[in-house]
Design an enzyme around this catalytic site. Structure first.
Site, short mmCIF file in Angstrom:
data_model
loop_
_atom_site.label_atom_id
_atom_site.label_comp_id
_atom_site.label_asym_id
_atom_site.label_seq_id
_atom_site.Cartn_x
_atom_site.Cartn_y
_atom_site.Cartn_z
N THR A 114 13.67 -28.48 -24.42
CA THR A 114 14.16 -27.64 -25.50
C THR A 114 13.07 -27.61 -26.56
O THR A 114 12.67 -28.66 -27.06
CB THR A 114 15.47 -28.18 -26.10
OG1 THR A 114 16.47 -28.23 -25.09
CG2 THR A 114 15.94 -27.32 -27.25
N HIS A 131 27.70 -13.70 -26.18
CA HIS A 131 27.00 -14.44 -25.13
C HIS A 131 27.98 -15.10 -24.17
O HIS A 131 27.81 -15.03 -22.94
CB HIS A 131 26.10 -15.50 -25.76
CG HIS A 131 25.46 -16.42 -24.76
ND1 HIS A 131 24.50 -16.01 -23.86
CD2 HIS A 131 25.67 -17.75 -24.52
CE1 HIS A 131 24.13 -17.03 -23.11
NE2 HIS A 131 24.82 -18.10 -23.49
N ARG A 166 18.80 -21.30 -14.52
CA ARG A 166 20.11 -20.73 -14.25
C ARG A 166 20.61 -21.04 -12.85
O ARG A 166 21.83 -21.14 -12.64
CB ARG A 166 20.07 -19.22 -14.47
CG ARG A 166 19.73 -18.78 -15.88
CD ARG A 166 20.73 -19.31 -16.89
NE ARG A 166 20.46 -18.77 -18.22
CZ ARG A 166 21.10 -19.15 -19.31
NH1 ARG A 166 22.02 -20.09 -19.24
NH2 ARG A 166 20.80 -18.62 -20.48
N LYS A 175 19.58 -27.82 -17.97
CA LYS A 175 19.30 -27.70 -19.40
C LYS A 175 18.41 -28.81 -19.95
O LYS A 175 17.77 -28.65 -20.98
CB LYS A 175 20.63 -27.74 -20.18
CG LYS A 175 21.55 -26.56 -19.90
CD LYS A 175 21.11 -25.34 -20.66
CE LYS A 175 22.16 -24.26 -20.62
NZ LYS A 175 21.78 -23.12 -21.45
N GLU A 233 21.16 -12.38 -19.51
CA GLU A 233 21.94 -11.28 -20.08
C GLU A 233 21.11 -9.99 -20.13
O GLU A 233 21.61 -8.91 -19.80
CB GLU A 233 22.39 -11.62 -21.49
CG GLU A 233 23.37 -12.76 -21.61
CD GLU A 233 23.59 -13.11 -23.06
OE1 GLU A 233 24.50 -12.51 -23.69
OE2 GLU A 233 22.85 -13.96 -23.60
N GLU A 258 18.20 -19.66 -30.13
CA GLU A 258 19.21 -20.40 -30.87
C GLU A 258 18.71 -20.77 -32.27
O GLU A 258 17.51 -20.77 -32.54
CB GLU A 258 19.62 -21.67 -30.13
CG GLU A 258 20.05 -21.42 -28.69
CD GLU A 258 20.72 -22.61 -28.04
OE1 GLU A 258 21.16 -23.51 -28.79
OE2 GLU A 258 20.80 -22.64 -26.80
N ASP A 314 24.32 -29.09 -28.15
CA ASP A 314 24.16 -27.65 -28.08
C ASP A 314 25.54 -27.00 -27.98
O ASP A 314 26.36 -27.39 -27.15
CB ASP A 314 23.33 -27.28 -26.85
CG ASP A 314 22.78 -25.86 -26.93
OD1 ASP A 314 22.72 -25.32 -28.06
OD2 ASP A 314 22.41 -25.31 -25.89
N GLU A 347 16.87 -19.35 -24.11
CA GLU A 347 18.03 -19.13 -24.96
C GLU A 347 17.57 -19.17 -26.41
O GLU A 347 17.02 -20.18 -26.86
CB GLU A 347 19.13 -20.17 -24.71
CG GLU A 347 19.80 -20.01 -23.36
CD GLU A 347 21.06 -20.84 -23.20
OE1 GLU A 347 21.86 -20.51 -22.31
OE2 GLU A 347 21.23 -21.82 -23.96
N GLN A 389 21.84 -24.56 -12.98
CA GLN A 389 23.04 -24.57 -13.82
C GLN A 389 24.25 -24.04 -13.06
O GLN A 389 25.34 -24.63 -13.13
CB GLN A 389 22.80 -23.72 -15.07
CG GLN A 389 23.99 -23.64 -16.01
CD GLN A 389 23.75 -22.68 -17.17
OE1 GLN A 389 22.70 -22.05 -17.26
NE2 GLN A 389 24.72 -22.56 -18.04
N ASP A 445 16.21 -23.02 -26.02
CA ASP A 445 16.81 -23.96 -25.06
C ASP A 445 16.56 -23.42 -23.65
O ASP A 445 17.36 -22.68 -23.11
CB ASP A 445 18.31 -24.10 -25.34
CG ASP A 445 18.94 -25.20 -24.52
OD1 ASP A 445 18.27 -26.21 -24.25
OD2 ASP A 445 20.11 -25.06 -24.13
#
Length: 401
Positions: free
Chosen positions: A247, A123, A227, A243, A348, A191, A116, A189, A230, A223
């Site tokens: 996915t 971002h 948080r 993570k 975000e 992607e 990834d 996420e 993380q 993904d």
């Protein structure tokens, strides 16, 4: 353009023809090509026409087909285009048209390795401001190389697979020591994923201009990210348990050939990149995503503004001599645009949970049990047509145990 009846708003027009794996009832999984509201069961059509390699379409994954390489990919696409455009093929194909609503779609290929990247400057800047508010948002290496990490291939799952809320260590603000428990800041996420067909040789980097010789096509990627896990674990070695739990990818693999009219030049890169990342024709794609949270549209991230191109990602992935294998998946990292409604993650979109969004009349920050996220996407061609990438969905289930 085709003898098949296709709804006007279909993501799968006659110029797309993505490949996937389906199961019809109790039958064994096999390969189909999506068109309109149907798919073509390719194995019996190819067998009846005595097509070379017809047995590959009876396989439960795309891997054997992907391993054939670009000449075979091109020949297969030309055959598919002929099947749907030439009315003389109708009698051979029509008995093997199956409504997509009648089948269960599978993981389209067996994932060999998963990498990834972190290719969106917007971002990366946003997360830098959120995670390191007292420092420069971009770390010194970010504009010199496509930053990435190795993920966990065994937890790449098909669209529609339930996502169990992960548990792990997290250190709440103000706490002296970490605690263990379910993630309270579960995120998405948006992607774009690139699917490797032709392998490379160990010890021989893949140059930027060889990208199309190795990559067959693309899938949508979500993904999922915890948080809070993380934030506690990522220094100094980067993403790990926050993570690696899941996915999701879309069921249809759209070929690079189908996307050729959506190609746009790569934006300027300053400072200049090192020679192995440089090229005269580095490109991105004009792709738009839509994110729906419990059915409500909350974001529309644009791909064409990504800082690093997919060819550069592949070149950097292999520059140390690492080989790529059939079935490798590498993803772009979160796709985010400059506007708030173009952000490709909820951390975000809600600015770390401090600016909730209203979802179906309710203020929300991160994912709750029972929430469902759906990501769709399409490429825009030079004449305004859309090449759909399908959909990737997932519903959050409570922590196991």
């Amino acid at each position: 353009m085709t003898w098949i009846d296709i709804p006007d708003n279909s993501p799968f027009g006659p110029d797309n023809l993505p490949l996937g794996v389906f199961r019809l009832g109790d039958e064994e999984p096999r390969i189909g090509a999506a068109i309109g509201d149907h798919l073509i069961d390719l194995a019996p059509v190819a067998s009846a026409q005595m097509l070379d390699g017809s047995q590959l379409f009876a396989q439960p994954t795309l891997n054997a087909f992907l391993a054939l390489g670009r000449p075979a990919w091109r020949a297969t696409r030309e055959w598919l285009l002929e099947l749907v455009r030439n009315t003389a093929e109708r009698d051979a194909v029509e008995p093997h048209l199956i409504p997509r609503s009648a089948v269960t779609l599978q993981l389209p290929f067996e994932v060999a390795d998963y990498v990834d990247f972190y290719a969106s400057e917007t971002h990366a800047t946003n997360l830098g401001r959120l995670f390191r508010p007292d420092s420069e948002p971009l770390l010194p290496n970010w504009k010199h190389l496509p930053v990435g990490y190795h993920g966990r291939a065994g937890t790449v799952v098909a669209s529609g697979t339930e996502i169990v809320r992960p548990s792990g260590q997290r250190k709440p603000p103000g706490a002296d020591v970490p605690a263990y428990g379910p993630s309270a800041r579960l995120d998405i996420e948006v992607e774009l994923g690139f699917v490797v067909g032709t392998p490379s040789t160990l010890g021989r980097p893949v140059p930027v201009d060889a990208f199309e010789e190795h990559v067959y096509g693309v899938v949508l990627v979500n993904d999922w990210s915890a948080r809070d896990l993380q934030a506690w674990e990522y220094v100094p070695l980067g993403p790990f348990l926050g993570k690696s739990f899941a996915t999701s990818i879309s069921p249809w693999v759209v070929s690079l050939e189908a996307l050729k009219d959506s190609v746009v030049p790569l934006g300027p890169q300053d400072p200049p990149v090192l020679p192995y990342l440089a090229g005269s024709e580095l490109v991105n794609h004009d792709i738009t995503f839509e994110v729906r949270w419990n059915g409500q549209l909350v974001s529309s991230p644009p791909y064409k503004g990504m800082y690093w191109s997919p060819a550069q990602m592949l070149a950097h992935l292999s520059v140390n001599g690492a080989s790529v294998r059939t079935g490798d998946l590498f993803a772009s990292g979160t796709v985010s645009g400059p506007e708030k409604d173009q952000r490709g993650s909820f951390i975000e979109l809600t600015w770390g949970g401090r600016e909730p969004v209203v979802v179906n009349g309710e203020q929300r920050t991160f994912l709750q049990d029972g929430d469902e996220v759906s990501i769709t996407g399409w490429a825009t061609t030079s004449d305004g047509r859309r090449i759909g990438l399908g959909e990737v969905t997932g519903r959050i289930a409570p922590t196991a145990g």
